[in-house]
Design a protein around this motif. Sequence first.
Motif, PDB file in Angstrom:
ATOM      1  N   SER A   1       9.347   8.186  -5.675  1.00  0.00           N
ATOM      2  CA  SER A   1       9.469   7.799  -7.082  1.00  0.00           C
ATOM      3  C   SER A   1       8.935   6.394  -7.291  1.00  0.00           C
ATOM      4  N   GLY A   2       8.364   6.188  -8.462  1.00  0.00           N
ATOM      5  CA  GLY A   2       7.954   4.859  -8.886  1.00  0.00           C
ATOM      6  C   GLY A   2       6.830   4.245  -8.094  1.00  0.00           C
ATOM      7  N   ASN A   3       6.030   5.062  -7.408  1.00  0.00           N
ATOM      8  CA  ASN A   3       4.905   4.536  -6.643  1.00  0.00           C
ATOM      9  C   ASN A   3       3.654   4.452  -7.520  1.00  0.00           C
ATOM     10  N   SER A   4       2.846   3.418  -7.344  1.00  0.00           N
ATOM     11  CA  SER A   4       1.771   3.128  -8.287  1.00  0.00           C
ATOM     12  C   SER A   4       0.683   4.200  -8.319  1.00  0.00           C
ATOM     13  N   SER A   5       0.322   4.774  -7.172  1.00  0.00           N
ATOM     14  CA  SER A   5      -0.769   5.745  -7.128  1.00  0.00           C
ATOM     15  C   SER A   5      -0.302   7.181  -7.314  1.00  0.00           C
ATOM     16  N   GLY A   6       0.966   7.426  -7.085  1.00  0.00           N
ATOM     17  CA  GLY A   6       1.503   8.770  -7.212  1.00  0.00           C
ATOM     18  C   GLY A   6       2.518   9.054  -6.127  1.00  0.00           C
ATOM     19  N   GLY A   7       3.124  10.248  -6.222  1.00  0.00           N
ATOM     20  CA  GLY A   7       4.174  10.595  -5.271  1.00  0.00           C
ATOM     21  C   GLY A   7       3.647  11.028  -3.922  1.00  0.00           C
ATOM     22  N   TYR A   8       2.705  12.013  -3.942  1.00  0.00           N
ATOM     23  CA  TYR A   8       2.217  12.597  -2.690  1.00  0.00           C
ATOM     24  C   TYR A   8       0.699  12.750  -2.747  1.00  0.00           C
TER      25      TYR A   8
ATOM     26  N   SER B   1       0.856  -1.172   0.000  1.00  0.00           N
ATOM     27  CA  SER B   1       0.000   0.000   0.000  1.00  0.00           C
ATOM     28  C   SER B   1       0.904   1.237   0.000  1.00  0.00           C
ATOM     29  N   HIS B   2       0.546   2.297   0.731  1.00  0.00           N
ATOM     30  CA  HIS B   2       1.371   3.505   0.753  1.00  0.00           C
ATOM     31  C   HIS B   2       2.713   3.238   1.434  1.00  0.00           C
ATOM     32  N   GLY B   3       3.708   3.958   0.967  1.00  0.00           N
ATOM     33  CA  GLY B   3       5.012   3.819   1.608  1.00  0.00           C
ATOM     34  C   GLY B   3       5.004   4.377   3.018  1.00  0.00           C
ATOM     35  N   ILE B   4       4.655   5.668   3.153  1.00  0.00           N
ATOM     36  CA  ILE B   4       4.587   6.327   4.457  1.00  0.00           C
ATOM     37  C   ILE B   4       3.235   7.020   4.567  1.00  0.00           C
ATOM     38  N   LEU B   5       2.428   6.597   5.529  1.00  0.00           N
ATOM     39  CA  LEU B   5       1.108   7.179   5.772  1.00  0.00           C
ATOM     40  C   LEU B   5       1.158   7.993   7.057  1.00  0.00           C
ATOM     41  N   VAL B   6       0.790   9.264   6.959  1.00  0.00           N
ATOM     42  CA  VAL B   6       0.806  10.177   8.098  1.00  0.00           C
ATOM     43  C   VAL B   6      -0.611  10.702   8.260  1.00  0.00           C
ATOM     44  N   SER B   7      -1.275  10.358   9.382  1.00  0.00           N
ATOM     45  CA  SER B   7      -2.693  10.662   9.526  1.00  0.00           C
ATOM     46  C   SER B   7      -3.003  11.249  10.900  1.00  0.00           C
TER      47      SER B   7
ATOM     48  N   ASN C   1       6.206   1.612  -4.133  1.00  0.00           N
ATOM     49  CA  ASN C   1       5.111   1.091  -3.313  1.00  0.00           C
ATOM     50  C   ASN C   1       3.832   0.998  -4.143  1.00  0.00           C
ATOM     51  N   ALA C   2       2.891   0.158  -3.711  1.00  0.00           N
ATOM     52  CA  ALA C   2       1.675  -0.063  -4.493  1.00  0.00           C
ATOM     53  C   ALA C   2       0.662   1.072  -4.361  1.00  0.00           C
ATOM     54  N   GLY C   3       0.801   1.921  -3.331  1.00  0.00           N
ATOM     55  CA  GLY C   3      -0.052   3.093  -3.180  1.00  0.00           C
ATOM     56  C   GLY C   3       0.722   4.367  -3.475  1.00  0.00           C
ATOM     57  N   TYR C   4       0.482   5.407  -2.685  1.00  0.00           N
ATOM     58  CA  TYR C   4       1.257   6.643  -2.788  1.00  0.00           C
ATOM     59  C   TYR C   4       2.588   6.487  -2.060  1.00  0.00           C
ATOM     60  N   GLY C   5       3.544   7.271  -2.501  1.00  0.00           N
ATOM     61  CA  GLY C   5       4.800   7.306  -1.766  1.00  0.00           C
ATOM     62  C   GLY C   5       4.602   7.890  -0.381  1.00  0.00           C
ATOM     63  N   PHE C   6       3.958   9.074  -0.320  1.00  0.00           N
ATOM     64  CA  PHE C   6       3.633   9.742   0.942  1.00  0.00           C
ATOM     65  C   PHE C   6       2.150  10.095   0.924  1.00  0.00           C
ATOM     66  N   TYR C   7       1.431   9.680   1.957  1.00  0.00           N
ATOM     67  CA  TYR C   7      -0.003   9.945   2.048  1.00  0.00           C
ATOM     68  C   TYR C   7      -0.250  10.717   3.347  1.00  0.00           C
ATOM     69  N   PHE C   8      -0.615  11.997   3.213  1.00  0.00           N
ATOM     70  CA  PHE C   8      -0.856  12.855   4.365  1.00  0.00           C
ATOM     71  C   PHE C   8      -2.352  13.127   4.483  1.00  0.00           C
ATOM     72  N   GLN C   9      -2.920  12.797   5.632  1.00  0.00           N
ATOM     73  CA  GLN C   9      -4.353  12.949   5.849  1.00  0.00           C
ATOM     74  C   GLN C   9      -4.597  13.639   7.190  1.00  0.00           C
ATOM     75  N   SER C  10      -5.292  14.784   7.160  1.00  0.00           N
ATOM     76  CA  SER C  10      -5.709  15.479   8.387  1.00  0.00           C
ATOM     77  C   SER C  10      -4.515  15.831   9.268  1.00  0.00           C
ATOM     78  N   ILE C  11      -3.532  16.505   8.690  1.00  0.00           N
ATOM     79  CA  ILE C  11      -2.364  16.933   9.455  1.00  0.00           C
ATOM     80  C   ILE C  11      -2.353  18.455   9.574  1.00  0.00           C
ATOM     81  N   VAL C  12      -1.759  18.943  10.663  1.00  0.00           N
ATOM     82  CA  VAL C  12      -1.721  20.373  10.954  1.00  0.00           C
ATOM     83  C   VAL C  12      -0.323  20.740  11.456  1.00  0.00           C
ATOM     84  N   GLY C  13       0.209  21.838  10.917  1.00  0.00           N
ATOM     85  CA  GLY C  13       1.437  22.398  11.451  1.00  0.00           C
ATOM     86  C   GLY C  13       2.684  21.578  11.225  1.00  0.00           C
ATOM     87  N   HIS C  14       2.746  20.851  10.130  1.00  0.00           N
ATOM     88  CA  HIS C  14       3.904  20.014   9.833  1.00  0.00           C
ATOM     89  C   HIS C  14       4.952  20.761   9.003  1.00  0.00           C
TER      90      HIS C  14
END
Length: 276
Positions: free
Chosen positions: A258-265, A216-222, A237-250
């Motif tokens: 690179s080369g992730n199936s769903s996209g980079g970010y 799935s995603h390489g790194i999921l930050v939620s 990775n088979a998902g996104y490289g980095f998946y950011f969901q509901s984050i504040v102040g990062h």
Amino acid sequence: FVAVDTTVPNVWYVNNAVFGGGDSWTAAAGDTSFLGLSAIRPAIRIDSVVSQLTAGDTVYIDAGTFQEYDTITIPCSNVWIVGVDSALTVIDFNDTTAAGARSIRADTLTYVTVRDFRVTGGRHGIQFTNADSATIQRVRADTNGMRGITLETNSDWSTIASNHVSGNGSYGIYLANSTSDTISRNVSTGNVSYGIYLFFLTNSVVETNTASGNSSHGILVSSLTNNRVTSNVSTSNAGYGFYFQSIVGHTIRSNVSSGNSSGGYWLNLSTDNTLT
């Protein structure tokens, strides 16, 4: 019967039944008749030693494969469990089922350090809950039924560093509901779900990690607040490289995808973040 003096810190030694082949901590093979309080009389079972630990103790586990038939539960704070390295010291639970529920566990403890061994074949590799100021370092956690390394539920001011997690049946590394932690220089590859999953984490540092080839995603930050996510690499990775969901102040800086199936970010439902 030899009584253990629990008024002072003890050093324990464990070896398998064969001496040699990379042994570094002990001077003999392990034996069931040995208590493990001497390098020349090491215990042969890890769980028999760990169950006797008191605050301030250190366990040195020598080279070899150690078949453990139940969860290794760390009983107290301020202890160190140290192997030779993650290629030579192997803890094999040989049961990945939910019914077996085998793992290395710590619950509601402080200052527990585990490092320099491989853990495989459990339900989880390492599972720490409410473990403040813990350190998990240079551990190889692979081929466990669910997660490789878990640090959750108010495990604050802790460090997950320089570990290699692969081929686990769910997340490689899972860190949740904690604050002021450091996740750095880890490699998470070929896990069945996310490589690294961070959930409800605050004021922490996520840097110089690599996630590749996960299902799935390489790194999921939620659902996180005020963390620094820098210099990580997520590839193939088979998902996104980095998946950011509901984050504040990062602060999100100098990451490579690179080369992730769903996209980079993927960035969604998030505010007041800095991306460079």
